[in-house]
Structure formats: structure tokens, C-alpha cells
Motif scaffolding. Structure first.
Motif, PDB file in Angstrom:
ATOM      1  N   THR A 182      -2.636  -9.346   4.230  1.00 29.56           N
ATOM      2  CA  THR A 182      -2.948  -8.313   3.234  1.00 29.56           C
ATOM      3  C   THR A 182      -3.912  -7.256   3.782  1.00 29.56           C
ATOM      4  N   GLU A 187      -0.416 -15.804   1.765  1.00 29.47           N
ATOM      5  CA  GLU A 187      -1.120 -14.547   2.009  1.00 29.47           C
ATOM      6  C   GLU A 187      -2.365 -14.833   2.822  1.00 29.47           C
ATOM      7  N   LEU A 243       5.069  -4.101   6.871  1.00 33.90           N
ATOM      8  CA  LEU A 243       5.853  -4.195   5.638  1.00 33.90           C
ATOM      9  C   LEU A 243       6.872  -3.066   5.510  1.00 33.90           C
ATOM     10  N   TYR A 277       2.407  -4.722  -4.156  1.00 34.76           N
ATOM     11  CA  TYR A 277       2.015  -3.942  -2.981  1.00 34.76           C
ATOM     12  C   TYR A 277       2.571  -2.524  -3.003  1.00 34.76           C
ATOM     13  N   HIS A 304      -1.104  -5.295   5.957  1.00 33.26           N
ATOM     14  CA  HIS A 304       0.217  -5.179   5.331  1.00 33.26           C
ATOM     15  C   HIS A 304       1.343  -5.416   6.342  1.00 33.26           C
ATOM     16  N   CYS A 305       1.186  -6.539   7.061  1.00 31.02           N
ATOM     17  CA  CYS A 305       2.194  -6.944   8.042  1.00 31.02           C
ATOM     18  C   CYS A 305       2.640  -8.376   7.766  1.00 31.02           C
TER      19      CYS A 305
END
Lengths: 228, 228
Positions: free
Chosen positions: A50, A162, A189, A222, A53-54
Motif C-alpha cells: 500500500t 496488504e 497497480l 484504491y 501501490h505495487c
């Protein structure tokens, strides 16, 4: 990345890993038999960081995948050749590059410790393979299903975890002492659905399924487009 | 549905189906070996019937899946017992019901006819297993990926096929002469995501993945909720 050479294939009469069994049984009164292998159940984990964001995947050289490509690329033997005979490097002057045996996969492991829960095993694999220390309470079950229904029929349970950069306590990489050579890979993402459907990137179904699961279930959180 | 009895498990020293090989190789200068099995690539097909708005799946008894459950349910042998010794029905007085070995799967088949394209093989499987005659031009590729990366590493390609009641030319059921006992099952679109995530219904990852793929990609066309 990898250099693979001196390839030699031999029939395997006794393996510590692949042990075929035969079950004889009656189905609705008809006698049948089936050859199968015993194996452990397994877990796999979709890891989402998080902070960046990968997605966190693992990448490794898979001898079985490489041998499929090796097989397809080798010169065809004469039809009367013994298919089980020993093969040597000379019979295949131009083997495919090592990269053709490298696959992208979810972090995963075998359920081979009866004293641990599935979540605890998943937690250990996340730490060993990817270097993130996450509490089991952060693991969410996505689904469970049968894999290899023709041969092993084992059960796999997929989790979602996460993590944040703060959970990163090591480099991961698996257990080199057991021969594991695992590379940790980040997939942003925003690029993930292109990654999933790019035929040029060899991967497991688990990667594609879990990415599309994330887009269907987590994307509102997200704030990303679900245009997949 | 099925009656399974007279179960007997024996070590399998020579199998026409499971042939382990060993590959010896050097990876970055380090000698390694890996046991693997050769197998064919495969295709699978998500079939959607536009007349009844149902997915068409197949359901069959899978000995390998059943043996997993059998293994888990049997009384534990003493620790000093030979794990490879022959087992007989008397050692397992209360085997699990046959239903525990039945799985729901996508229509699928091996790529074992070099003269046919993947689409043509998929088309034959749809006809043989599910009884629908669809032109290859109606097949759309969803994705391809590696399956069994530890053992076989073979490639599977998943297709999507829309059929209608008019395409139904037979009952399907596979090739009984080859021992296939396949039941065709319809899963209504509106119930499909509950079906996918119902842990009580044993299935392959392909079923779950393809259902969620449909909901992400085809749902606007069929005006259904994507609340999955």
C-alpha cells in the motif's frame, strides 16, 4: 539473468519428489484404475504494497517449464527412436535461453507443517520469499480450489495480504540453502492488467486470477479504473 | 451420484501416464537436478449459453482428488510403518463418500493432435464433453499461462465460447469408451459468483477465474450487476 547449461535428461526410476501410485477401485460396479501422485496442499498469496501501490510477485527459474520449451525446440528424433532413451546435450545443439523457463508467480508454499494453520504457513512464505513481516490477522482468504485434478488433486488456498514498506524486514529470496533462487518483483497497480494479459510474460493462472480479483474487489478502495 | 468402492492403493512402478524424468543442469555454474514429468499442453473453455444465460461446466469423479480426501480421512498408521507399503480396503474401514472426489471444471482437453490448432481442439472438446457444435470463429482467447510449474510446466490456453440452445447437437459426456464419465452442468449467470466462492463446491481455479473474468469483461453486454 540465469545461465543454464550442461542439460542432461535421464529417466527417473526413483524420485524423492515424484512418487506415482495406482489406485484400483470400482465406480458404479465397473473396475477402474488411475495413476496419481501424492503431494501436499498449498497456499498462495496476492501481496499488495500500500506504500508503493505495487503487487509483490516472485520470479524464478522453473526446470519443468524450461524442459517444455526445450522439448518443443529440439530437433525431432527419427520415428523409430526409443523415446525413453537417455538424451544428452549433443542431441540438442541449440537449447532455448534460460529466460524461457523463468515464470512470474504469486508467493506460495506447501502445507507441510501440520502444527501450523494455513494462515501461519502463508505468513512464513511471505517473510521467506518476499521479506515482509505481516501478522496473520492481515491475511484474507480469497478462495480455495483443486489444482492438478488429473494428477495430484491437492487443495490450494489463496490469500490476500496488504503490506507496507514498514513491514519490509528483509530481501526475501527463499531458502538458498534448499536451492531456491527467487527474485522479488514489483508490478505497479496501474500496469497490472496489461501485465496479466501480456502473453510474452510467462506466469501462472494465479497471477492473472488474483489481479482481476483485486480489480473487481479492491479497486474502489484504491480509486483505480476497472477498465480491464 | 457415484458409487466408489473396493479401493486399493499400490505403488506404481511403471505408468503409461506418469513418467518422471530427471534433468541435470548447471544454473550459474552450480550443478542442480530436478525431477519433472512430460505432459501435453492443454486448452480450457468457458462456455456461456446465451439462450439460458447459464455457464456450461463439466462435473466428474477425479480419482486424484478423491485420494487426497481418502488420505486425510484414514486412521493414522503407526509412525514406524512403511509409508510405501501396499494398502488395502481393510486398512480404511470408513472411506469418504464418492462425492468428495467430484469436481466442477471448465470443459478442457489435452493438446495432443499436432495437426489441429488450439481453437480446433477446444471446439472438439466442447462438442465431445458438452454437446455444443460451435464454429472456431466463435472462440475468443482469454489468457494463457503455465500450470503445474513445479512438475509439468505445461501451457494452458483458456478460451471463451458463446453458444445458444441451437448449437446443442448432443448430450456431451465425453468418451465413455475411454472411461470418461462426464456430467454437463448449467450454472445460471445470476448465481455464478456465489457458486465460484462457495467453499462447499469443489472446483478448479479455472472456474473461479473465468467467472470473474466474465463479470469484469462481459457483464455490461448482459446487463448484470458486477457486485461480486
Amino acid at each position: 539473468m540465469e545461465q543454464i547449461n550442461n542439460i542432461q535428461v535421464v529417466p527417473c526410476t526413483s524420485s524423492n519428489y515424484l512418487k506415482p501410485f495406482r489406485v484400483n477401485y470400482s465406480q458404479n460396479g465397473t473396475k477402474k484404475s488411475w495413476d496419481f501422485m501424492r503431494t501436499h496442499d498449498s497456499v498462495s498469496v496476492l501481496i499488495f504494497n500500500t506504500s508503493s501501490h505495487c503487487f509483490i510477485l516472485v520470479k524464478q527459474f522453473r526446470p519443468a517449464v524450461y524442459m517444455c520449451e526445450w522439448e518443443k525446440s529440439k530437433p525431432q528424433p527419427p520415428e523409430d527412436a526409443d523415446p525413453d532413451s537417455e538424451e544428452n546435450p549433443e542431441s540438442h545443439p541449440d537449447p532455448p535461453p534460460a529466460s524461457s523457463g523463468v515464470t512470474y508467480e504469486l508467493c506460495a508454499g506447501l502445507v507441510d507443517k501440520p502444527e501450523l494453520s494455513l494462515e501461519e504457513i502463508a505468513r512464513q512464505e511471505i517473510l521467506e520469499e518476499c521479506g515482509y513481516d505481516v501478522p496473520v490477522t492481515k491475511l484474507r482468504k480469497i478462495a480455495s480450489y483443486r489444482s492438478g485434478v488429473g494428477v495430484t488433486g491437492s487443495k490450494q488456498t489463496m490469500f490476500y495480504a496488504e503490506v507496507s514498506d514498514e513491514n519490509c524486514v528483509g530481501e526475501g529470496g527463499g531458502r538458498p540453502q534448499e536451492g531456491e533462487l527467487i527474485e522479488v518483483v514489483k508490478v505497479p497497480l496501474q500496469e497490472s492488467m496489461n501485465f496479466a494479459y501480456d502473453e510474452g510474460i510467462p506466469k501462472t493462472m494465479g497471477v492473472i486470477f488474483s489481479f482481476i480479483w483485486f480489480h473487481s474487489n479492491m479497486s474502489p478502495k484504491y480509486k483505480i479504473s476497472t477498465n480491464v
